[in-house]
Motif scaffolding. Structure first.
Motif, PDB file in Angstrom:
ATOM      1  N   UNK A   1      26.335  14.838  -0.512  1.00  0.00           N
ATOM      2  CA  UNK A   1      26.640  15.906   0.442  1.00  0.00           C
ATOM      3  C   UNK A   1      25.793  15.774   1.698  1.00  0.00           C
ATOM      4  N   UNK A   2      24.566  15.310   1.532  1.00  0.00           N
ATOM      5  CA  UNK A   2      23.658  15.153   2.673  1.00  0.00           C
ATOM      6  C   UNK A   2      23.819  13.783   3.330  1.00  0.00           C
ATOM      7  N   UNK A   3      23.880  12.738   2.520  1.00  0.00           N
ATOM      8  CA  UNK A   3      23.787  11.381   3.047  1.00  0.00           C
ATOM      9  C   UNK A   3      25.088  10.837   3.624  1.00  0.00           C
TER      10      UNK A   3
ATOM     11  N   UNK B   1      23.480   7.077  -2.582  1.00  0.00           N
ATOM     12  CA  UNK B   1      23.694   7.897  -3.785  1.00  0.00           C
ATOM     13  C   UNK B   1      24.250   7.100  -4.972  1.00  0.00           C
ATOM     14  N   UNK B   2      25.161   6.186  -4.711  1.00  0.00           N
ATOM     15  CA  UNK B   2      25.781   5.431  -5.802  1.00  0.00           C
ATOM     16  C   UNK B   2      24.908   4.285  -6.297  1.00  0.00           C
ATOM     17  N   UNK B   3      24.168   3.660  -5.410  1.00  0.00           N
ATOM     18  CA  UNK B   3      23.398   2.488  -5.806  1.00  0.00           C
ATOM     19  C   UNK B   3      21.978   2.797  -6.249  1.00  0.00           C
ATOM     20  N   UNK B   4      21.421   3.940  -5.854  1.00  0.00           N
ATOM     21  CA  UNK B   4      20.033   4.253  -6.199  1.00  0.00           C
ATOM     22  C   UNK B   4      19.914   5.561  -6.974  1.00  0.00           C
ATOM     23  N   UNK B   5      20.472   6.642  -6.472  1.00  0.00           N
ATOM     24  CA  UNK B   5      20.256   7.964  -7.061  1.00  0.00           C
ATOM     25  C   UNK B   5      20.877   8.056  -8.457  1.00  0.00           C
ATOM     26  N   UNK B   6      22.166   7.771  -8.584  1.00  0.00           N
ATOM     27  CA  UNK B   6      22.832   7.917  -9.881  1.00  0.00           C
ATOM     28  C   UNK B   6      22.202   7.034 -10.961  1.00  0.00           C
ATOM     29  N   UNK B   7      22.012   5.719 -10.730  1.00  0.00           N
ATOM     30  CA  UNK B   7      21.414   4.898 -11.791  1.00  0.00           C
ATOM     31  C   UNK B   7      19.990   5.325 -12.157  1.00  0.00           C
ATOM     32  N   UNK B   8      19.205   5.713 -11.177  1.00  0.00           N
ATOM     33  CA  UNK B   8      17.824   6.112 -11.457  1.00  0.00           C
ATOM     34  C   UNK B   8      17.769   7.343 -12.348  1.00  0.00           C
ATOM     35  N   UNK B   9      18.540   8.351 -12.015  1.00  0.00           N
ATOM     36  CA  UNK B   9      18.520   9.592 -12.795  1.00  0.00           C
ATOM     37  C   UNK B   9      19.180   9.382 -14.147  1.00  0.00           C
TER      38      UNK B   9
ATOM     39  N   UNK C   1      25.207  12.428 -12.306  1.00  0.00           N
ATOM     40  CA  UNK C   1      26.355  12.757 -11.455  1.00  0.00           C
ATOM     41  C   UNK C   1      26.053  13.936 -10.542  1.00  0.00           C
ATOM     42  N   UNK C   2      25.380  14.949 -11.078  1.00  0.00           N
ATOM     43  CA  UNK C   2      25.036  16.114 -10.250  1.00  0.00           C
ATOM     44  C   UNK C   2      24.054  15.725  -9.146  1.00  0.00           C
ATOM     45  N   UNK C   3      23.088  14.857  -9.457  1.00  0.00           N
ATOM     46  CA  UNK C   3      22.156  14.372  -8.437  1.00  0.00           C
ATOM     47  C   UNK C   3      22.887  13.525  -7.400  1.00  0.00           C
ATOM     48  N   UNK C   4      23.837  12.704  -7.866  1.00  0.00           N
ATOM     49  CA  UNK C   4      24.659  11.891  -6.962  1.00  0.00           C
ATOM     50  C   UNK C   4      25.433  12.788  -5.993  1.00  0.00           C
ATOM     51  N   UNK C   5      26.049  13.847  -6.517  1.00  0.00           N
ATOM     52  CA  UNK C   5      26.842  14.738  -5.671  1.00  0.00           C
ATOM     53  C   UNK C   5      25.965  15.457  -4.649  1.00  0.00           C
ATOM     54  N   UNK C   6      24.780  15.900  -5.064  1.00  0.00           N
ATOM     55  CA  UNK C   6      23.875  16.577  -4.133  1.00  0.00           C
ATOM     56  C   UNK C   6      23.410  15.628  -3.027  1.00  0.00           C
TER      57      UNK C   6
END
Length: 77
Positions: free
Chosen positions: A39-41, A63-71, A31-36
């Protein structure tokens, strides 16, 4: 998905990635990676959307489809 003093704590139960069948660290860091990333994307995607609709949508969905699931899936606890 709320925590103490403004810090989000995410809990995901029913997973088979550990013996406890609950994850706390992975979803919270995700979630923290998603939020970061958001903010940019999201502002960047909004600008691109004005000219290229599909590209802007992909940027805003990243952020929702790649960043959050990956982390979240990278950390099993």
């Amino acid at each position: 998905m709320t925590g103490g003093i403004g810090f989000p704590v995410c809990v995901q139960c029913g997973t088979h990635s550990n013996p406890c069948r609950c994850k706390v660290v992975g979803p919270t860091v995700g979630f923290l990676a998603f939020a970061a990333a958001a903010i940019v994307e999201w502002p960047l995607g909004a600008v691109v959307y004005c000219f290229k609709h599909m590209k802007g949508r992909r940027i805003m969905a990243h952020p929702a489809s790649v960043v959050y699931p990956s982390v979240s899936n990278a950390i099993p606890i």
